[in-house]
Write an enzyme that holds these catalytic residues in place. Structure first.
Site, mmCIF file in Angstrom:
data_model
loop_
_atom_site.group_PDB
_atom_site.id
_atom_site.type_symbol
_atom_site.label_atom_id
_atom_site.label_comp_id
_atom_site.label_asym_id
_atom_site.label_seq_id
_atom_site.Cartn_x
_atom_site.Cartn_y
_atom_site.Cartn_z
ATOM 1 N N TYR A 78 0.692 -1.313 -0.139
ATOM 2 C CA TYR A 78 -0.103 -0.013 -0.085
ATOM 3 C C TYR A 78 0.862 1.175 -0.133
ATOM 4 O O TYR A 78 0.575 2.087 -0.956
ATOM 5 C CB TYR A 78 -0.961 -0.087 1.245
ATOM 6 C CG TYR A 78 -1.926 1.060 1.277
ATOM 7 C CD1 TYR A 78 -2.994 1.086 0.359
ATOM 8 C CD2 TYR A 78 -1.720 2.367 2.152
ATOM 9 C CE1 TYR A 78 -3.808 2.105 0.250
ATOM 10 C CE2 TYR A 78 -2.545 3.208 2.082
ATOM 11 C CZ TYR A 78 -3.555 3.124 1.031
ATOM 12 O OH TYR A 78 -4.571 4.374 1.137
ATOM 13 N N ARG B 56 0.553 9.071 12.494
ATOM 14 C CA ARG B 56 -0.242 10.348 13.355
ATOM 15 C C ARG B 56 -1.686 9.941 13.227
ATOM 16 O O ARG B 56 -2.458 10.347 14.248
ATOM 17 C CB ARG B 56 0.222 11.503 12.666
ATOM 18 C CG ARG B 56 -0.417 12.642 13.425
ATOM 19 C CD ARG B 56 -0.139 13.850 12.502
ATOM 20 N NE ARG B 56 -0.939 13.605 11.358
ATOM 21 C CZ ARG B 56 -1.024 14.470 10.064
ATOM 22 N NH1 ARG B 56 -0.027 15.271 10.180
ATOM 23 N NH2 ARG B 56 -1.596 14.133 8.879
ATOM 24 N N ARG C 91 -10.890 3.066 8.885
ATOM 25 C CA ARG C 91 -9.813 2.517 8.158
ATOM 26 C C ARG C 91 -8.858 1.933 9.004
ATOM 27 O O ARG C 91 -8.513 2.747 10.037
ATOM 28 C CB ARG C 91 -9.195 3.748 7.380
ATOM 29 C CG ARG C 91 -10.228 4.287 6.107
ATOM 30 C CD ARG C 91 -9.593 5.223 5.537
ATOM 31 N NE ARG C 91 -9.131 6.446 6.123
ATOM 32 C CZ ARG C 91 -9.826 7.702 5.712
ATOM 33 N NH1 ARG C 91 -11.061 7.634 5.219
ATOM 34 N NH2 ARG C 91 -9.381 8.782 6.519
ATOM 35 N N PHE D 135 11.412 22.070 -1.796
ATOM 36 C CA PHE D 135 10.010 21.552 -1.771
ATOM 37 C C PHE D 135 10.311 20.049 -1.494
ATOM 38 O O PHE D 135 9.259 19.621 -0.717
ATOM 39 C CB PHE D 135 10.112 21.399 -3.556
ATOM 40 C CG PHE D 135 8.698 20.488 -3.913
ATOM 41 C CD1 PHE D 135 7.351 20.921 -3.934
ATOM 42 C CD2 PHE D 135 9.125 19.241 -4.358
ATOM 43 C CE1 PHE D 135 6.362 19.858 -4.080
ATOM 44 C CE2 PHE D 135 8.171 18.403 -4.850
ATOM 45 C CZ PHE D 135 6.781 18.702 -4.615
HETATM 46 C C1 PS7 Z 1 2.068 15.616 -5.983
HETATM 47 C C2 PS7 Z 1 3.319 16.967 -4.357
HETATM 48 C C3 PS7 Z 1 9.446 14.899 -3.023
HETATM 49 C C4 PS7 Z 1 10.735 12.662 -4.070
HETATM 50 C C5 PS7 Z 1 -2.829 13.685 -2.768
HETATM 51 C C6 PS7 Z 1 4.837 14.077 -1.380
HETATM 52 C C7 PS7 Z 1 -2.874 10.473 0.381
HETATM 53 C C8 PS7 Z 1 1.421 11.399 2.608
HETATM 54 O O1 PS7 Z 1 -5.103 11.496 3.135
HETATM 55 O O2 PS7 Z 1 -2.832 14.838 2.653
HETATM 56 O O3 PS7 Z 1 -4.978 13.718 4.524
HETATM 57 O O4 PS7 Z 1 -4.175 11.462 5.269
HETATM 58 O O5 PS7 Z 1 -1.968 14.507 4.654
HETATM 59 C C9 PS7 Z 1 1.538 15.233 -3.355
HETATM 60 C C10 PS7 Z 1 8.889 12.430 -2.516
HETATM 61 C C11 PS7 Z 1 -1.299 11.716 -2.940
HETATM 62 C C12 PS7 Z 1 4.296 11.667 -0.923
HETATM 63 C C13 PS7 Z 1 -0.538 10.218 -0.197
HETATM 64 C C14 PS7 Z 1 0.732 14.076 -3.756
HETATM 65 C C15 PS7 Z 1 7.666 12.864 -1.559
HETATM 66 C C16 PS7 Z 1 -2.278 10.622 -2.936
HETATM 67 C C17 PS7 Z 1 3.100 12.075 -0.171
HETATM 68 C C18 PS7 Z 1 -0.182 13.931 -2.465
HETATM 69 C C19 PS7 Z 1 6.442 11.983 -2.042
HETATM 70 C C20 PS7 Z 1 -2.118 9.571 -1.970
HETATM 71 C C21 PS7 Z 1 -0.571 13.418 1.633
HETATM 72 C C22 PS7 Z 1 2.315 11.109 0.329
HETATM 73 O O6 PS7 Z 1 -0.803 13.199 2.869
HETATM 74 O O7 PS7 Z 1 -2.979 12.738 3.298
HETATM 75 C C23 PS7 Z 1 2.253 16.034 -4.508
HETATM 76 C C24 PS7 Z 1 9.776 13.393 -3.096
HETATM 77 C C25 PS7 Z 1 -1.529 13.001 -2.879
HETATM 78 C C26 PS7 Z 1 5.010 12.515 -1.567
HETATM 79 C C27 PS7 Z 1 -1.879 9.987 -0.450
HETATM 80 C C28 PS7 Z 1 -0.047 11.079 0.962
HETATM 81 C C29 PS7 Z 1 0.378 12.504 0.896
HETATM 82 C C30 PS7 Z 1 0.938 11.387 1.228
HETATM 83 P P1 PS7 Z 1 -4.235 12.212 4.196
HETATM 84 P P2 PS7 Z 1 -2.079 13.783 3.112
HETATM 85 MN MN MN Z 2 -6.700 7.452 0.891
HETATM 86 MN MN MN Z 3 -5.616 13.548 6.957
HETATM 87 MN MN MN Z 4 -3.627 15.383 5.552
#
Ligand code: PS7
Ligand code: MN
Ligand code: MN
Ligand code: MN
Ligand code: MN
Ligand code: MN
Length: 382
Positions: free
Chosen positions: A183, A230, A240, A300
């Site tokens: 996952y 968290r 979930r 970033f």
């Molecule tokens: C494209 C910036 C920088 C090499 C929507 C950023 C949810 C933790 O659902 O919003 O509120 O609990 O708190 C972000 C690596 C992904 C991983 C993943 C896309 C870093 C859809 C982030 C964000 C790679 C699936 C958001 C993984 O947490 O979650 C962009 C380098 C989205 C990154 C999800 C989670 C992100 C997450 P929720 P959050």
């Molecule tokens: Mn999700």
């Molecule tokens: Mn959240």
């Molecule tokens: Mn969040």
């Protein structure tokens, strides 16, 4: 001076940046700090993934509808009229007005579109696969190397030796073998891999950043594991469960027991083991960040990582994880965001937060020695 000039933007792109502010608590500022074509590409990538995640999170959509929606999601990027209005989630706006996002997506250069489409396709498949399995395993936390696949013994009970031979000799027979779903790789590791590809495609980072997908995967896993740790209570309340059974099974009969007051000692032991596990990714985080050259791209990438270590430090040995929301202090968050501009500063922050964890280790904690071990490793590298 903000790099995003709202006046020169099309109305639809302006709407996209508005949705970015509305849906992301932490990514909006760091995305806006990116430069040129890369900024819009990452903004659209974020919104598209936010839409896909909102579909996944919608508990009101039944399985037989949700699975095909997730699997076909990548095709919606090229369907100008596609919107989805059946979600009750907080971020449903990005689905209700998906046509605005997909319109801006189709204006991106082909290299960016292909990267985003590919990640959406893989993530949608992974999410759909996960809908079937109820219990979270350790495989979901770790990415099993694609080459070292697990033979499905149910299919070949009496040919184990032959299978092992084939396994080493013909690795291209991959599809014949069962692979456990993972996952965290699907929902976060893939984001890291996709972002690395966008960095290289934009010319703002070197091509080599594309190649080490394991490091990019670790960058995502560190954020995702921290989020899952968290959000224990929030996720319980939404029905979930993301904590791996191999871990919580050592401390309880069900994961939901951890909300009960009398289970606190076991709950905290489990929490500490998961924090220790997440910290194992920090060496990879250092290596990945050290490969970056562009200062905007560095910030970033670095800011979410330093926020994550601070979140882990706040959660470690903290019963509040099971009673409410653990947030890092506002002042600390602001300091970290201003500081995390170069490798020296990031290592400094990581070391400080790791020391906070080290000071909170109780000798009687079942993972105490493991935690000491990873603490030492991080401090040696920092
Ligand atoms: C494209 C910036 C920088 C090499 C929507 C950023 C949810 C933790 O659902 O919003 O509120 O609990 O708190 C972000 C690596 C992904 C991983 C993943 C896309 C870093 C859809 C982030 C964000 C790679 C699936 C958001 C993984 O947490 O979650 C962009 C380098 C989205 C990154 C999800 C989670 C992100 C997450 P929720 P959050
Ligand atoms: Mn999700
Ligand atoms: Mn959240
Ligand atoms: Mn969040
Ligand atoms: Mn979500
Ligand atoms: Mn979460």
């Amino acid at each position: 001076v903000p790099k995003t000039d709202m006046n020169n933007m099309s109305n639809t792109l302006r709407t996209c940046y508005l949705y970015l502010d509305q849906t992301s608590r932490s990514f909006a500022a760091v995305i806006r700090a990116l430069d040129g074509e890369l900024r819009d590409a990452v903004c659209i990538f974020y919104l598209v993934l936010r839409a896909l995640d909102t579909l996944e999170d919608s508990s009101s959509i039944p399985y037989h509808i949700k699975a095909p929606l997730l699997q076909s999601f990548h095709t919606r990027l090229y369907q100008p009229l596609w919107n989805y209005s059946e979600s009750c989630e907080k971020d449903r706006q990005v689905l209700e007005d998906f046509s605005t996002i997909s319109l801006e997506f189709r204006k991106l250069a082909l290299v960016y579109r292909d990267i985003i489409t590919d990640i959406c396709w893989q993530m949608g498949e992974g999410m759909a696969e996960m809908l079937e399995s109820k219990l979270f395993t350790m495989d979901d936390w770790e990415r099993v190397n694609n080459m070292i696949f697990k033979p499905n013994l149910y299919c070949f009970p009496s040919f184990l030796i032959v299978i092992i031979l084939i396994f080493y000799l013909f690795q291209y027979l991959n599809p014949l073998f069962y692979q456990p779903p993972q996952y965290c790789h699907y929902v976060a590791g893939l984001v890291g891999i996709g972002l690395s590809q966008l960095f290289a495609a934009s010319g703002q980072e070197e091509e080599v950043i594309r190649e080490d997908t394991e490091l990019a995967n670790s960058m995502g896993l560190f954020l995702q594991k921290t989020n899952i740790i968290r959000d224990y209570l929030e996720d319980q309340q939404e029905g979930r469960e993301f904590w791996p059974k191999e871990v919580w099974g050592k401390y309880a009969k069900t994961l939901s027991e951890f909300t009960q007051r009398e289970c606190m000692p076991a709950a905290v032991s489990c929490l500490n083991e998961l924090v220790t596990n997440a910290m194992q990714h920090i060496p990879d985080v250092f290596t990945y960040l050290s490969h970056l050259h562009n200062p905007d791209v560095f910030t970033f990438c670095a800011i979410p990582q330093v926020m994550a270590i601070a979140t882990l430090a706040a959660c470690y040995n903290n019963t509040q994880v099971f009673r409410g929301v653990v947030k890092i202090r506002k002042g600390l968050a602001v300091t970290l965001m201003m500081e995390a501009k170069n490798m020296t500063a990031v290592k400094d922050i990581m070391a400080r937060q790791t020391l906070e964890i080290a000071e909170a280790i109780k000798p009687e904690d079942p993972s105490a020695s493991e935690t000491h071990h990873v603490v030492k490793k991080v401090l040696r590298l920092a």
